[in-house]
Design a protein around this motif. Structure first.
Motif, short mmCIF file in Angstrom:
data_model
loop_
_atom_site.label_atom_id
_atom_site.label_comp_id
_atom_site.label_asym_id
_atom_site.label_seq_id
_atom_site.Cartn_x
_atom_site.Cartn_y
_atom_site.Cartn_z
N PRO A 234 25.05 -3.38 -75.04
CA PRO A 234 24.32 -2.28 -74.15
C PRO A 234 25.30 -1.70 -72.96
O PRO A 234 26.12 -2.28 -72.60
CB PRO A 234 23.23 -3.01 -73.60
CG PRO A 234 23.13 -4.41 -74.05
CD PRO A 234 24.44 -4.64 -74.83
N SER A 235 25.17 -0.61 -73.12
CA SER A 235 25.91 0.32 -72.11
C SER A 235 25.54 1.38 -71.38
O SER A 235 24.16 1.82 -71.72
CB SER A 235 27.48 0.87 -72.73
OG SER A 235 27.23 1.73 -73.60
N PRO B 233 24.21 -0.93 -83.75
CA PRO B 233 24.99 -2.17 -83.38
C PRO B 233 26.21 -2.51 -84.25
O PRO B 233 26.11 -2.31 -85.40
CB PRO B 233 23.82 -3.35 -83.76
CG PRO B 233 23.14 -2.76 -84.87
CD PRO B 233 22.94 -1.35 -84.53
N GLY B 234 27.30 -2.95 -83.35
CA GLY B 234 28.73 -3.10 -84.45
C GLY B 234 28.67 -4.47 -84.46
O GLY B 234 27.78 -5.44 -84.12
N SER B 235 29.44 -4.77 -85.28
CA SER B 235 30.04 -6.34 -85.71
C SER B 235 31.30 -6.71 -85.05
O SER B 235 32.08 -5.47 -85.07
CB SER B 235 30.14 -6.47 -87.19
OG SER B 235 30.73 -5.64 -87.95
N ALA B 236 31.37 -7.69 -84.55
CA ALA B 236 32.71 -8.32 -83.81
C ALA B 236 33.73 -8.38 -84.81
O ALA B 236 33.52 -8.47 -86.14
CB ALA B 236 32.34 -9.34 -83.01
N TRP B 237 35.18 -8.34 -84.37
CA TRP B 237 36.23 -8.57 -85.39
C TRP B 237 36.01 -9.82 -86.30
O TRP B 237 36.45 -9.66 -87.30
CB TRP B 237 37.39 -8.23 -84.50
CG TRP B 237 38.31 -9.56 -84.31
CD1 TRP B 237 39.43 -9.83 -85.12
CD2 TRP B 237 38.21 -10.79 -83.61
NE1 TRP B 237 39.87 -11.08 -84.88
CE2 TRP B 237 39.11 -11.63 -83.84
CE3 TRP B 237 37.21 -11.14 -82.58
CZ2 TRP B 237 39.22 -12.77 -83.33
CZ3 TRP B 237 37.42 -12.45 -81.85
CH2 TRP B 237 38.29 -13.38 -82.47
N ALA B 238 35.57 -10.60 -85.68
CA ALA B 238 35.57 -12.04 -86.24
C ALA B 238 34.35 -11.73 -87.57
O ALA B 238 34.39 -12.85 -88.43
CB ALA B 238 35.21 -13.18 -85.50
N GLU B 239 33.54 -10.81 -87.78
CA GLU B 239 32.69 -10.54 -88.43
C GLU B 239 32.92 -9.61 -89.69
O GLU B 239 32.25 -9.35 -90.29
CB GLU B 239 31.39 -10.29 -87.81
CG GLU B 239 30.70 -11.34 -86.89
CD GLU B 239 29.72 -10.79 -85.95
OE1 GLU B 239 29.27 -11.76 -85.10
OE2 GLU B 239 29.47 -9.47 -85.89
N ARG C 257 24.94 -13.09 -75.50
CA ARG C 257 23.57 -12.97 -75.91
C ARG C 257 23.29 -11.62 -76.09
O ARG C 257 22.10 -11.54 -76.80
CB ARG C 257 22.93 -13.89 -74.90
CG ARG C 257 23.05 -15.16 -74.95
CD ARG C 257 22.06 -15.80 -76.05
NE ARG C 257 22.38 -17.18 -76.18
CZ ARG C 257 21.44 -18.22 -76.08
NH1 ARG C 257 20.42 -17.90 -75.78
NH2 ARG C 257 21.76 -19.54 -76.39
N ASP C 258 23.93 -10.88 -75.36
CA ASP C 258 23.27 -9.34 -75.33
C ASP C 258 23.69 -8.43 -76.35
O ASP C 258 23.83 -7.16 -75.89
CB ASP C 258 23.49 -8.85 -73.74
CG ASP C 258 24.83 -8.92 -73.42
OD1 ASP C 258 25.71 -9.53 -74.04
OD2 ASP C 258 25.37 -8.10 -72.39
N ARG C 259 24.30 -8.85 -77.39
CA ARG C 259 24.71 -8.03 -78.43
C ARG C 259 23.73 -7.36 -79.01
O ARG C 259 22.66 -7.84 -79.01
CB ARG C 259 25.48 -8.96 -79.50
CG ARG C 259 26.80 -9.74 -79.28
CD ARG C 259 27.90 -9.11 -79.83
NE ARG C 259 27.79 -8.57 -81.30
CZ ARG C 259 28.21 -9.25 -82.33
NH1 ARG C 259 28.81 -10.19 -82.24
NH2 ARG C 259 28.10 -8.67 -83.57
N LEU C 260 23.95 -6.10 -79.28
CA LEU C 260 23.16 -5.09 -80.14
C LEU C 260 22.83 -5.76 -81.41
O LEU C 260 23.47 -6.26 -82.11
CB LEU C 260 23.50 -3.84 -80.23
CG LEU C 260 24.01 -3.07 -78.71
CD1 LEU C 260 24.56 -1.88 -79.27
CD2 LEU C 260 22.43 -2.97 -77.97
#
Lengths: 532, 482, 435, 200
Positions: free
Chosen positions: A442-443, A454-460, A280-283
Motif C-alpha cells: 500500500p502507498s 497486487p504485484g508479485s515479488a521477484w522471487a515469485e 505482512r502488508d503485501r497487497l
C-alpha cells in the motif's frame, strides 16, 4: 592450456591456477578448508596435500617425490603429474581429519551448518569414526562478533578464510587470528565488530559452522531447503544468487558463483534484501475504485476494464496514455506491458519508472563493486524503450507532464522493496483520472488509484534482468505468488490477450526476433560441491 | 696442534665487548680482507670452506648464498639471533663476549650477498645482549665499519637490530621474516624460498649468529686452517652447550666431532655427573633433535655401533652426520641437556610436549592440534592416570605430525615429533612400568570424571592399539622406578 | 444416556437367554398375529396371482433380512477361518451385529461428492440391488401346494413368483443386468479407482457370462425344458440330480456364479488393495449398503438357482410324500430348499476366505482359455448324448465328463506355462550405472 | 555385492494337477475348515481386548513397544530435545513439526519452541526414536489413544512432556541422560582405531 595428469588422468586446465583448483574443476573431491579461489593461498589446513612426480636428483628419473606437496599452492604447469589416490595422501587426510575433530564439539544436531559442512563431508569420506582423545575438549563459548554474525569458536578449523576475506576483499580487516597454537582463535578487536557491507560472505566462506548468520540461526536445517537460481534485485549489478526456500518461504540468500559479475560474493543488501517478500502488508487482491473507496474485484474483470479505459482516444490531448515501466520489472514483463500500452494507444507514452539510488558506487580493493543504483533492470527497460521508439519520457518529464494534467490514464508499476512514492510523485500522479497502480505494498497512491493491482515479488516471478553492464541474466521462480495474486508476467500476457501460461523463455524468444540483445542470456556455470 | 678456541676466545676477557679489545685481536681484519675480494669470489671462498650453518640444519652457508637470483636489485640479510631452542645459549654467550665478531660476520656475509640492509632479529628476552650488541653496532658505525662507503671500498651497509616478541617459531626463517615485516610470526609456505622471495618479497638470506661469527676467522686464518678442524663432513669449531645435573654446565667450544660422552664426562666440558649419578637420557642437540639413551650397558668392546642393540648411546659423535645413526633428527644447536637416572621421564615428556604445545604457531592443523593433544596425554600420564595405549597414540600422533616431509609449513612439528617419539620409543619400558605402578583404575576414573562421553569409547576397554613402529624392547629388566 | 446405563444394556444383551427369549417372543407374536389375521388373507391364498404376490413379499423380506444374517455369518466365518471370534460384541455371540450395521448404514452421513454424475450416481446402487433381486422371480421355492381349504380338484398353486415358461431365457437376460449397476457406479463416481473397478467389472462379467450360459445350456439339453420347476420335478422324479450327470457343468456354473457376484476370488472390481474400494469408492451410507445388499442378494439368488438346476431343488432322498402337494409337504420342501441354499452360501463364504484374488490377466485366462472351451466341449458332448437319447444315462454322462477331465488334465500337463505366469522371459536389461 | 553372489531361483515347474488348480483349492478349503473348527487355538490366540489386556498377561513387552510419543526431560526438568530436526527429517509420514529457537539456558544452544506430532498421521515406525541424537523423543507403550476431534491428537510439546511424566516408570530411558549429542552410542569396535593396521 596446460595439461596435467591427476591420478593417471590427463586434465586440461586453465593456466595459472593451482593444482587443487584444476582437480576440483575436473570433478575430483579433494578435501580442503583454507583454499578459496577468491582469496590468497595460505596452505595451512594441510588437507589437500598430494604426491608429485619430480626428477630424482640422484638418478635423474622422474619419480614420485618422497614427500607431500600442498596442491593449493602448487601451480599447474604442462606435464605435471600428481596423484591424490595414494596411501600417503589418504593417510594424511585421515590423520588431519582426526586432528580436526579432536576439539570439535560434535554438536552437529544444533549446528546450522550441518548438511553443508565440509567437516561432516570430509569426515564421512575419509575421517575416523571415533576420536581417540579422551581428555576434555577445548570449550569456547560463542562470540557475538557483529550485527549479523555469530562466532562459535570451538567449531572453527582456523582456515582463516574469513580473516583473509576481510583483509583482501573488503580491506576492512576486522577479523584476526589471536592466540597461539591450540589457543588460536578468530576474533575482532574490542569495539570494532565485523561490520561491512559484505560481511555476510564470511558465513558462506566458513567451511564449518563457526561463523553463522544471526538471521538464519536455528531457522531451518539446510537439507530441508530447496534452492532456486536467481538474480538479486538489490542493485543494478545483477549479482547471481541462490534463493534457499521451502514451503514456509524464503529462508536465506546465498551467492551463486558468477565469473562475470559477483564471483563468489554478494552484498549484504542482496543477502538480506528479501524480507519484503514476506511482509505482512503485501497487497493481496485487485481492487477497483467504486465511489470513494477501493472495492475488491476479480482478476477476470480487469483486462476488459483496462482495455476499455486505455483504448479510448482523447479529443484534446494527442497521447493521453502512459505506461510507467518500473526498473524492478523483468525484461519480459516490461516488454509485454509496453506492447499492451502501444497496442491500445499507439501514441502511448512509455516511461522508465523511478530509479532509486543510494549514495555512490563503492568499489573494493579487489574490484568488487556495490552499485548505487538499487534496481535490477534499468538498462533492460531502457533497451526496450529505445527499441520501441515512439513517445517516451523520463520519469521526471512524465511527472512534469502529469502535473499539467496531460494524461488521462496511466499504468504505474512499482515492485520496489521499499516505499518509493514520495510527495511529488503522489501529487503528480493524483492528476491522472484513471490511474492503475500495480505494486507490492500500500502507498500514498491508494488514495488516487482507480485500480489497484497486487504485484508479485521477484522471487515469485521468472524472467531476465539486464544488469548495468548489459549482461542479460535469467532467474527462476522460487515461490508461488501469494494466494489470490497473479504473477506480473501472467497478468500482462492476459492483458495482451495471449492464451495460456506466461513463460518468460517464450516471451524472450519473441523479443529476440526483434531485439538481438535478448537473444543470448548468460547463465554462470554451477560449481560442483565444495569447489571453492 | 692443540685446539685453539676462536669463537669463545674473549669469554672472560674484561671489556671484551669493546671495539678496542676486538680490534686488538685482529678485529675486522677479515672484513677488510673480504672487502678487497669481489662478492662472487667471497662466496666461492666460503663455499670452499664448507661452512655449514650452525642454526640446526647444517646447510652450507656458501651454497645458500648462491641461491639468490643473479639479477636481483635488492637483497636483505637477516641474522637469526632468536635463540629459543630450550637448552641452548651459545649465541647469547657469543654476543655477550664478542659482539663485534658477529658484526664483522654480518659485514662479510652482507658484502658477499651484496646486501645493503641487514637485520639482526634478536630474541625478545635477550635484554642485556640487545644493549651490548646495540652499543657495539654504534661503535662499529662510528668506526666506519657500517654505513656508507665502508673502509673506502665503496660498499655501504645499514644494519638494524630487531627485537622479537618471544616466539619460538620466529626462529624459523620465514617466521622470522614475517615477524620482521611486522606480521604474525607465522612461517610462510615454501616455495618461494626466502632466497627468491623473502623479506618484503625480496631475495633474502637468513643466517645464524654462530655461522656468521665463523666468517671472520675463516677469512683471517684461511680455509686450510678451517678444514683442519672437525670431522670428515663437519668442519670448524662449534660451541657446545651442556645443561642438567653435570658438574660444569655451560657453553664450551670444541672442534666438531665431540662425542656426547666426552661432552658430559670430559674434564674440559661437563666434568661428569653430580654426585656420581648415572645418565638416563640426553637430548644432545637441543630438544628438537631427539633423545639418546644413557642408562644401559656400555658400548661393546669391538666398538661397533648398532643402535638396535642394548647399549648406551653416549658415544654418539656430535657432528652433522653421525647423529642420524642414533635416530636423531640432526645436530641441531649442539646443546645437550642431561636427564639423570633419578628423574621421572613422565616429567620430561610433559615438559617437552608442553613446550611445543605452547610454541606451535597454530597455522598447520597437525601441529596445532597434535601438540596440544600430546600435551594433554602427557599431563594425564604425569597425573598417574596413563594407559599403555596412550604411548602408542603419542607415537602415532608424532608420526602423523611430521615424520613425513611436507606435511606442514615449517619444521616445528618435525622438531616436536622427534624428541617425543624417541623419548617414548627408547624408554617405553620405563613408561610402561610407571603406568603399571599406578593405582588400579586411575586412568579410567580420571577419564570418566573429565570426559564421561569419551569413556564409552572402545579404546578404553583394554583393547591395546597395535604398536606403531617398533619399540626398543629390553631383554633385561630395568629396575622399576622408585 | 449415561455410561452405566449403556453398560447395563450391553451386559443384558450379551445374555443368550435374553436374545433367544426376545427372538422367540417376536416369532410368537408374529405367528399369533398371522394366525389372528388368517381370515383376512385366507382368500388371497387360494388364487395363483395373489399367492404369488404373497410369496414375493415374504421371500423378499426373508431374503433382505437373510442378507443381514449373511453379513454376520460371513464375518463369523472369516473370523473362524482366521482363528478369531468374529463379531461378538453386540448382543450374545454378536447376534445383534446386523442390527447395529444396519443402523449405522442408515445413520451415516450420505456423501455425494461434488464431482460425480449425480443422476447416474444415485441410480447405480439401486440398479445393482434391483438386478440381483430380479432373479428371484423364477425360483421354484417349494414346488406346488394345494391348501386344505381349496377344492381337491383345483389346480395346485405354484410357489414361484412367476412360473415362466421361458425361465431360462429370463435368467440369462437378468443375470447380465447386474453389471449395469457396477459399471454405472464406476463411471458416475468420476474417480479413477472407481472407474477402473467399473471397467474391470464389465470385462469380467461379460467374460463369465459365456461359461455360465454354456453350463446352463448343458442342463437345458438334459432336461429339455426352460421351466425351472419342471427341471426340479424331473430331478425329483428320477432321483438323479443333474450334478451327478454333469459335475463339470456344475463347476462351470459355480465358478461363473462367483465371478458374476464379484465374490472372491473374483472380487477384482472392488479390490481394496489396488483400487481402494473399486466402483464403490465414492459411496457411503445407505447407497454403499445397497451395493452390499446387491452382492449378497446376488449370492443368494445364484445359490438358489444352482440348487434348482443341479441339486434337485427341494428334493431330498428318503423323504416321503414329497410328490404330494399338501401344505406340510410344501413346508418340508421349503426347508429342504433353504437348507441347500444356506449350504451354498456357506461354501461361497468359505471360498472367499480361502482363495486369494486372481490377477486380472489370470482372471481373463481362466474364462476364455479354460472355462469357455470346456463349456463348448461339454455342450457338444451333451448334444451327442441327447442325440443318442442317453441324456439321462448317468454313466454315459459321467463318462463324458470324465473324458473331458482327462483331456483337460492332459492339456494342462502339456502346457509349459506356469499358472502364475510370471514373465520371467523378459529381455535382459543392462542395469550397470551409466558413466 | 558381485554378480556371482546373486542366486537366481527358478520358479519350480508345476505338475499337471497343480496346473489344474483344483487340488489346491480343495487343499485350501481343507485348511480353512480345519481352522474354523479349532476352538482351542482360537481361544489361545485372541485376547478379548478391553477385558483382557496383553500387558496384564505379560505378553506386551513395554520396552520396545511403539505407542504414543513422549518428549523426555533432562535431570533439570527441561525438555531434553535440542530441536535438531532429525526426527522430522527421518519421519516417513512427515508428522513432526518443529520450530526451533535459541534456548533460554546457558548450557544449551537450541530448543524446540514448538514441537507438534500428529499422532493420526504417525505410522509408529519408531524412526524418530532411532534418529534422535539426545534420546529426547521416545515411543511409549501407551496405545489407547482416542479423542473426539482430530485436533486433540496433534500433540504439542506440553502434552508430549506430560506423556513423559505419565510414563516415566513404564519405559526406562535406554541411556543415562547425556548432553554430548549421542556420542556415547555403541560404536563398532572395528572402526575404533582408524590409523592402525591398514591394508596396503
Amino acid at each position: 592450456m596446460p595439461k596435467i595428469i591427476i591420478d593417471g588422468q590427463t586434465v586440461e586446465c586453465r593456466s595459472g591456477i593451482p593444482v587443487l583448483q584444476a582437480a576440483l574443476e575436473a570433478g575430483l573431491a579433494v578435501p580442503h578448508y583454507c583454499y578459496h579461489p577468491g582469496l590468497s593461498v595460505v596452505a595451512s589446513c594441510r588437507l589437500c596435500l598430494m604426491e608429485m612426480k619430480m626428477r630424482d636428483p640422484k638418478t635423474g628419473q622422474m619419480d614420485w617425490a618422497p614427500k607431500l606437496f600442498p596442491s593449493c599452492q602448487t601451480p599447474v604447469r604442462d606435464g605435471l603429474e600428481v596423484r591424490f589416490c595414494s596411501d600417503p595422501v589418504r593417510d594424511n587426510q585421515q590423520h588431519v581429519m582426526e586432528y580436526y575433530l579432536l576439539n570439535h564439539p560434535l554438536d552437529c544436531p544444533v549446528c546450522d551448518k550441518a548438511g553443508e559442512c565440509y567437516l561432516q563431508d570430509y569426515t564421512e569420506a575419509s575421517g575416523p569414526a571415533t576420536s581417540r582423545m579422551v581428555e576434555d575438549k577445548t570449550k569456547n563459548p560463542k562470540k557475538d562478533i557483529g550485527p549479523h554474525t555469530l562466532l562459535y569458536q570451538d567449531r572453527c578449523v582456523l582456515c582463516s578464510r574469513c580473516v583473509r576475506f576481510c583483509d583482501e576483499i573488503t580491506g576492512s580487516g576486522e577479523l584476526a587470528v589471536v592466540g597461539r597454537g591450540s589457543r588460536c582463535e578468530i576474533d575482532v578487536l574490542p569495539g570494532q565488530p565485523l561490520q561491512n557491507p559484505l560481511q555476510g560472505n564470511v558465513v558462506d566462506l566458513c567451511p564449518v559452522g563457526a561463523l553463522l548468520d544471526k538471521d538464519f540461526l536455528f531457522k531451518q536445517r539446510v537439507w530441508l531447503l530447496r534452492s532456486a537460481r536467481s538474480v538479486s534485485p538489490a542493485d543494478s549489478r545483477g549479482q547471481t544468487i541462490w534463493i534457499d526456500y521451502n514451503e514456509a518461504g524464503i529462508h536465506r540468500i546465498r551467492p551463486r558463483y558468477n565469473e562475470k559479475v559477483n564471483e563468489w560474493w554478494i552484498t549484504d543488501e542482496a543477502r538480506f534484501g528479501w524480507k519484503h517478500v514476506h511482509r505482512r502488508d503485501r497487497l493481496r487482491q485487485p481492487r477497483i475504485r467504486q465511489g470513494t473507496a477501493l472495492q475488491p474485484a476479480r482478476w477476470e474483470e480487469l483486462p476488459a476494464l483496462l482495455r476499455t479505459w486505455f483504448s479510448q482516444p482523447s479529443p484534446t490531448v494527442p497521447n493521453p496514455i502512459a505506461a510507467i515501466l518500473s526498473p524492478m520489472l523483468t525484461c519480459e514483463e516490461a516488454w509485454l506491458l509496453a506492447k499492451f500500452a502501444r497496442s491500445l494507444a499507439p501514441q502511448a507514452t512509455l516511461v522508465l519508472g523511478h530509479v532509486p539510488t543510494v549514495g555512490q558506487d563503492q568499489t573494493y580493493p579487489k574490484g568488487f563493486t556495490i552499485k548505487a543504483e538499487k534496481c535490477p533492470n534499468r538498462r533492460g527497460v531502457e533497451t526496450i524503450l529505445q527499441h520501441l521508439g515512439g513517445p517516451t519520457a523520463s520519469f521526471q518529464e512524465f511527472l512534469g507532464q502529469a502535473v499539467e494534467g496531460r494524461f488521462r490514464a496511466a499504468y504505474v508499476t512499482g515492485g520496489y522493496p521499499n516505499a518509493w512514492v514520495m510527495d511529488p510523485i503522489a501529487t503528480a500522479l493524483a492528476k491522472i483520472p484513471f490511474l492503475v497502480v500495480h505494486d507490492l505494498f500500500p502507498s500514498a497512491l491508494d488514495a488516487v488509484a482507480a485500480v489497484q493491482i497486487p504485484g508479485s515479488a521477484w522471487a515469485e516471478r521468472e524472467g531476465t534482468f539486464m544488469n548495468c553492464d548489459g549482461l542479460l541474466q535469467p532467474f527462476e521462480r522460487a515461490l508461488p505468488p501469494l494466494e489470490g495474486v497473479k504473477a506480473d508476467g501472467q497478468f500482462f500476457s492476459e492483458l495482451l490477450g495471449q492464451p495460456g501460461l506466461f513463460r518468460a523463455r517464450t516471451v524472450r524468444e519473441t523479443m529476440a526476433a526483434e531485439l538481438p540483445q535478448f537473444s543470448e542470456v548468460f547463465i554462470p556455470r554451477d560449481l560442483p560441491k565444495h569447489a571453492h | 696442534m692443540p685446539f685453539e678456541r676462536v669463537l669463545m676466545r674473549h669469554v672472560g676477557v674484561p671489556n671484551s665487548t669493546s671495539l678496542a679489545v676486538y680490534k686488538a685481536d685482529d678485529g675486522y681484519a677479515g672484513a677488510a680482507r673480504a672487502l678487497k675480494m669481489t662478492p662472487d669470489d667471497l662466496v666461492e671462498f666460503v663455499k670452499k670452506a664448507n661452512l655449514r650453518g650452525r642454526g640446526g640444519a647444517g646447510f652450507p652457508a656458501g651454497v645458500k648464498w648462491t641461491f639468490l637470483p643473479k639479477d636481483r636489485t635488492v637483497t636483505y640479510l637477516c641474522v637469526n639471533a632468536d635463540e629459543s631452542e630450550p637448552p641452548t645459549f651459545c649465541n647469547r654467550v657469543l654476543i655477550d663476549s664478542d659482539p663485534h665478531m658477529l658484526l664483522e660476520g654480518v659485514l662479510i656475509a652482507a658484502y658477499a650477498t651484496r646486501t645493503t640492509v641487514a637485520y639482526i632479529y634478536m630474541r625478545g628476552e635477550f635484554c642485556a645482549q640487545f644493549h651490548i650488541l646495540q652499543r657495539a653496532l654504534d661503535e662499529a658505525y662510528a668506526a666506519g665499519y657500517f654505513g656508507r662507503n665502508i673502509l673506502g671500498s665503496g660498499y655501504s651497509l645499514e644494519c638494524y637490530i630487531h627485537r622479537g616478541a618471544g616466539a619460538y617459531v620466529c626462529g624459523e626463517e620465514t617466521g622470522l621474516i614475517e615477524s620482521l615485516e611486522g606480521k604474525r610470526g607465522w612461517p610462510r609456505i615454501k616455495p618461494p624460498f626466502p632466497a627468491i622471495e623473502g623479506l618484503f618479497r625480496k631475495p633474502t638470506v637468513v643466517n645464524n649468529v654462530e655461522t656468521l661469527a665463523c666468517l671472520p676467522h675463516i677469512l683471517t686464518r684461511g680455509v686450510d686452517w678451517w678444514l683442519s678442524i672437525g670431522t670428515a663432513n663437519s668442519k670448524g669449531p662449534k660451541m657446545y652447550c651442556i645443561s642438567g645435573p653435570v658438574n660444569r654446565p655451560g657453553c664450551y667450544e670444541a672442534p666438531l666431532g665431540l662425542s656426547c660422552r666426552e661432552l658430559i664426562y670430559g674434564a674440559d666440558f661437563g666434568g661428569g655427573m653430580c654426585d656420581g649419578k648415572k645418565v638416563k637420557a640426553v637430548f644432545p642437540g637441543g630438544l628438537s633433535m631427539g633423545a639418546l639413551r644413557g642408562d644401559m650397558f656400555p658400548k661393546p668392546p669391538d666398538g661397533k655401533v648398532d643402535p638396535r642393540q642394548d647399549h648406551d648411546e653416549l658415544d654418539c659423535i656430535l657432528d652433522f652426520d653421525d647423529v642420524r645413526k642414533y635416530d636423531l633428527l640432526g645436530l641441531g644447536t649442539a646443546a645437550a641437556v642431561v636427564i639423570p637416572e633419578d628423574a621421572d621421564l613422565r616429567d620430561t615428556l610433559l615438559n617437552v610436549t608442553r613446550f611445543y604445545s605452547q610454541e606451535s604457531c597454530g597455522q598447520c592443523t597437525q601441529c596445532r592440534e597434535g601438540t596440544a593433544w600430546m600435551q594433554k596425554i602427557a599431563e594425564r600420564i604425569r597425573a598417574g592416570a596413563g594407559r599403555p595405549v596412550d604411548l602408542d597414540i603419542i607415537v602415532e600422533a608424532t608420526r602423523n605430525m611430521g615424520m613425513m616431509p611436507g606435511l606442514s609449513i615449517c619444521g616445528l612439528p618435525d622438531g616436536a615429533a622427534w624428541p617425543i617419539r624417541t623419548l617414548i620409543q627408547k624408554f617405553r619400558r620405563e613408561f610402561e612400568q610407571r603406568i603399571a605402578a599406578q593405582a588400579p583404575g586411575a586412568a579410567e576414573s580420571l577419564i570418566r570424571r573429565t570426559n564421561a562421553a569419551a569413556y564409552e569409547l572402545p579404546v578404553l576397554h583394554g583393547r591395546a592399539v597395535q604398536p606403531v613402529g617398533g619399540t626398543y624392547a629390553t631383554p633385561v629388566d630395568v629396575a622399576p622406578p622408585p | 444416556m449415561t455410561d452405566p446405563t449403556i453398560k447395563r444394556i450391553e451386559t443384558l444383551l450379551r445374555k443368550p437367554g435374553v436374545i433367544f427369549g426376545a427372538g422367540a417372543a417376536i416369532l410368537l407374536l408374529v405367528t399369533a398375529l398371522l394366525a389372528l389375521a388368517f381370515p383376512l388373507y385366507k382368500p388371497l391364498l387360494s388364487a395363483q396371482f395373489p399367492f404369488s404376490m404373497i410369496v414375493l413379499a415374504v421371500m423378499l423380506a426373508l431374503i433382505l433380512s437373510a442378507t443381514a444374517v449373511c453379513i454376520l455369518a460371513e464375518r463369523k466365518i472369516a473370523g473362524f477361518t482366521q482363528d478369531r471370534y468374529g463379531p461378538n460384541r453386540v448382543g450374545f455371540w454378536g447376534l445383534l451385529q446386523p442390527l447395529a450395521d444396519g443402523l449405522k448404514f442408515l445413520l451415516k452421513e450420505d456423501i455425494i461428492p461434488r464431482h460425480v454424475d449425480k443422476p447416474l450416481f444415485l441410480l447405480a446402487p439401486a440398479l445393482a440391488l434391483a438386478a440381483s433381486l430380479l432373479g428371484f422371480a423364477i425360483i421354484p421355492w417349494a414346488g406346488q401346494v394345494r391348501w386344505p381349504w381349496m377344492p381337491p380338484d383345483a389346480p395346485p398353486l405354484s410357489t414361484q413368483v412367476a412360473n415362466l415358461n421361458v425361465g431360462f431365457l429370463y435368467l440369462l437376460a437378468v443375470g447380465s443386468l447386474s453389471v449395469y449397476g457396477v459399471v454405472l457406479a464406476g463411471y458416475a463416481s468420476n474417480n479413477k479407482y472407481a472407474f477402473y473397478g467399473g471397467m474391470r467389472a464389465a470385462a469380467q462379467i461379460i467374460s463369465y457370462e459365456l461359461p455360465l450360459g454354456l453350463g446352463l445350456l448343458v442342463v437345458l439339453l438334459v432336461s429339455g425344458t426352460l421351466q425351472l420347476d419342471q427341471i426340479v420335478q424331473q430331478q425329483a422324479a428320477t432321483g438323479v440330480w443333474n450334478i451327478f450327470l454333469h459335475p463339470v457343468a456344475f463347476f462351470l456354473v459355480l465358478v461363473s456364479a462367483l465371478a458374476e457376484a464379484n465374490r472372491a476370488p473374483f472380487d477384482l472390481p472392488e479390490a481394496e488393495q489396488e483400487l481402494v474400494g473399486g466402483y464403490h469408492t465414492e459411496y457411503s451410507a445407505m447407497k454403499f449398503a445397497m451395493f452390499f445388499l446387491g452382492e449378497y442378494v446376488h449370492m443368494i439368488t445364484s445359490s438358489a438357482l444352482m440348487v434348482a438346476l443341479f441339486f434337485g431343488g427341494w428334493h431330498v432322498w428318503g423323504l416321503p410324500g414329497l410328490e404330494n402337494v399338501t401344505w406340510w409337504a410344501m413346508l418340508v420342501k421349503l426347508v429342504a430348499y433353504l437348507t441347500k441354499v444356506a449350504l451354498f452360501i456357506a461354501l461361497f463364504m468359505l471360498v472367499r476366505w480361502t482363495l486369494p484374488r486372481f490377477r486380472f490377466d489370470q482372471l481373463m485366462r481362466v474364462a476364455w482359455q479354460s472355462l469357455v472351451p470346456i463349456g463348448v466341449a461339454l455342450l457338444a458332448a451333451t448334444a451327442v448324448l441327447t442325440y443318442l437319447g442317453w441324456q439321462h444315462n448317468v454313466w454315459a454322462s459321467l463318462a463324458a465328463n470324465l473324458l473331458l477331465l482327462v483331456v483337460l488334465l492332459r492339456s494342462a500337463a502339456r502346457s509349459k506355462r506356469p499358472v502364475t505366469a510370471r514373465q520371467d522371459d523378459l529381455p535382459e536389461v543392462d542395469v550397470r550405472p551409466t558413466a | 555385492m558381485r554378480d556371482d553372489d546373486i542366486i537366481v531361483l527358478k520358479e519350480p515347474e508345476l505338475t499337471a494337477a497343480e496346473r489344474l488348480y483344483l487340488p489346491q483349492i480343495l487343499d485350501g478349503l481343507k485348511t480353512t475348515l480345519r481352522h474354523m473348527f479349532d476352538l482351542q487355538r482360537r481361544r489361545a490366540v485372541v485376547h478379548q481386548y478391553p477385558e483382557q489386556k496383553r500387558e496384564d498377561t505379560g505378553e506386551l513387552r513395554t520396552a520396545n513397544y511403539h505407542g504414543v510419543h513422549r518428549l523426555n526431560k533432562d535431570p533439570d526438568g527441561r525438555v531434553a530435545c535440542v530441536a535438531c530436526f532429525m526426527c522430522s527429517t527421518a519421519c516417513p509420514a512427515h508428522c513432526i513439526h518443529i520450530e526451533a529457537g535459541e534456548s533460554p539456558w546457558p548450557d544449551r544452544e537450541k530448543y524446540p519452541v514448538k514441537f507438534d506430532i500428529d499422532e493420526l498421521r504417525c505410522i509408529y515406525c519408531g524412526m524418530c526414536e532411532e534418529a534422535c541424537p539426545v534420546d529426547a523423543i521416545e515411543l511409549t507403550p501407551l496405545y489407547e489413544l482416542v479423542s473426539c476431534t482430530r485436533e486433540e491428537l496433534i500433540l504439542d510439546k506440553e502434552k508430549l512432556l506430560q506423556v513423559y511424566e505419565e510414563t516415566k516408570a513404564v519405559k526406562p530411558r535406554k541411556n543415562p541422560p547425556v548432553t554430548d549429542y549421542g556420542l556415547t552410542g555403541r560404536q563398532s569396535l572395528d572402526v575404533a582405531q582408524p590409523n592402525v593396521e591398514r591394508k596396503v
